[in-house]
Write an enzyme that holds these catalytic residues in place. Structure first.
Site, PDB file in Angstrom:
ATOM      1  N   GLU A 174     -31.729 -12.952  33.792  1.00  0.00           N
ATOM      2  CA  GLU A 174     -33.142 -13.353  33.785  1.00  0.00           C
ATOM      3  C   GLU A 174     -33.354 -14.740  33.191  1.00  0.00           C
ATOM      4  O   GLU A 174     -34.188 -15.512  33.678  1.00  0.00           O
ATOM      5  CB  GLU A 174     -33.970 -12.309  33.023  1.00  0.00           C
ATOM      6  N   HIS A 222     -37.718   0.475  31.408  1.00  0.00           N
ATOM      7  CA  HIS A 222     -38.309   0.372  32.737  1.00  0.00           C
ATOM      8  C   HIS A 222     -39.806   0.679  32.746  1.00  0.00           C
ATOM      9  O   HIS A 222     -40.407   0.757  33.808  1.00  0.00           O
ATOM     10  CB  HIS A 222     -37.611   1.332  33.711  1.00  0.00           C
TER      11      HIS A 222
END
Length: 326
Positions: free
Chosen positions: A62, A131
């Site tokens: 990321e 998540h």
């Protein structure tokens, strides 16, 4: 296309498609966004139609994704990067906070960094750890970033268009458990201001303020309360930074009561800022303290417990009752 009924995920797909068609400098980047079409299939079909140089499958890194996007933005591109899940954004947090958010100010306005960071966020999908986070306030706290979250298909389509066209870096939070909720999208409409709140339902007794996934919950609460003779106004903030305090104030001056609802923990959440500002602005109008409904100040629980963690109809209606009891 004109007017169509689309799920939020498809509205975002159509918005990305339109942006790619209209501006050759727009790029889509992220983990599995190309060949797979994203884990939620939000980018499905885009790489096939626009090629691997404009819809780019990246490594699982990321920080590298956002760092590359910053460099491309400095060279005149308009990258739209996808962080696959909310909890995966933190390796990129350094790039976002120390570089992306500060370059415009650091250059005295000479350098623009038009990067959109798309983040599916929130719970309700039965996922594993990392998540189901709601980290929006961590970005809203950072000067130099715009932070927005649509609650419906039309806003998903138009707000993403506006975010991509903006010269400011925009963190675009997508309520993942609403991805398959359908709504009308008029691609020929004239969109409103990206950072203005809208009244989703008019009422007179209590104002409910929400954004993203909680707008639907608040609308359901208003419908349930109506059966008991209570009239709740639902205000969809749409933008978390900047916050449309004027719209909240206008509503509260009418209803004289305010409940702020968000999925993120209440402690130091966006609801705290709204409560403080509205108490300052509307002190003599308020007939009850500003109340907040949100997640608990605890790590997001395992999937089997998430319905106990997430603010739902009962917790919203309980806050409404407490507000009306003053």
């Amino acid at each position: 296309m004109a007017v169509q009924k689309l799920p939020i995920a498809k509205a975002i797909n159509e918005s990305l498609r339109t942006a790619l068609e209209n501006d050759p400098k727009v790029l889509v980047m992220g983990e599995d966004v190309g060949k797979l079409g994203g884990v939620f299939r939000v980018t499905d079909g885009l790489q096939k139609d626009f090629g691997e140089e404009r819809v780019i499958d990246t490594p699982l890194a990321e920080s590298g994704i956002v760092g590359t996007a910053i460099g491309m933005a400095l060279r005149g591109y308009r990258p739209v990067v996808e962080i696959q899940f909310d909890g995966f954004v933190f390796p990129a947090y350094d790039q976002i906070v120390t570089q992306l958010a500060k370059m415009y100010a650091r250059s005295l306005g000479k350098v623009k960094v038009p990067v959109v960071v798309r983040i599916p966020y929130g719970g309700g999908i039965g996922a594993v750890e990392h998540h189901s986070e709601s980290p929006e306030v961590l970005f809203a706290h950072v000067a130099g970033l715009k932070v927005v979250s649509p609650s419906n298909s039309s806003d998903a389509y138009w707000m993403l268009q506006q975010a991509i066209q903006s010269d400011d870096p925009v963190i675009f939070f997508e309520p993942k458990r609403r991805y398959w909720d359908k709504g009308e999208v008029d691609t020929e409409a004239v969109p409103g201001d990206l950072h203005k709140a809208v009244v989703a339902r008019e009422g007179t007794d209590v104002t409910l303020v929400a954004y993203g996934p909680m707008v639907k919950v608040c609308l359901e609460a208003a419908a349930a309360a109506e059966e008991e003779g209570k009239s709740l106004e639902v205000l969809d903030l749409r933008s978390i930074s900047p916050l449309d305090f004027d719209a909240v104030q206008k509503s509260v001056e009418k209803t004289r009561r305010l409940v702020v609802v968000h999925e993120a923990p209440v402690f130091l959440g966006s609801g705290a800022e709204i409560a403080a500002r509205i108490t300052e602005r509307c002190f003599y109008h308020l007939e009850a303290p500003v109340l907040r409904v949100g997640g608990y100040h605890a790590p997001y629980p395992p999937a089997r417990l998430e319905e106990e963690y997430l603010p739902g109809l009962d917790r919203v209606l309980d806050a409404v009752d407490r507000s009306l009891a003053y």
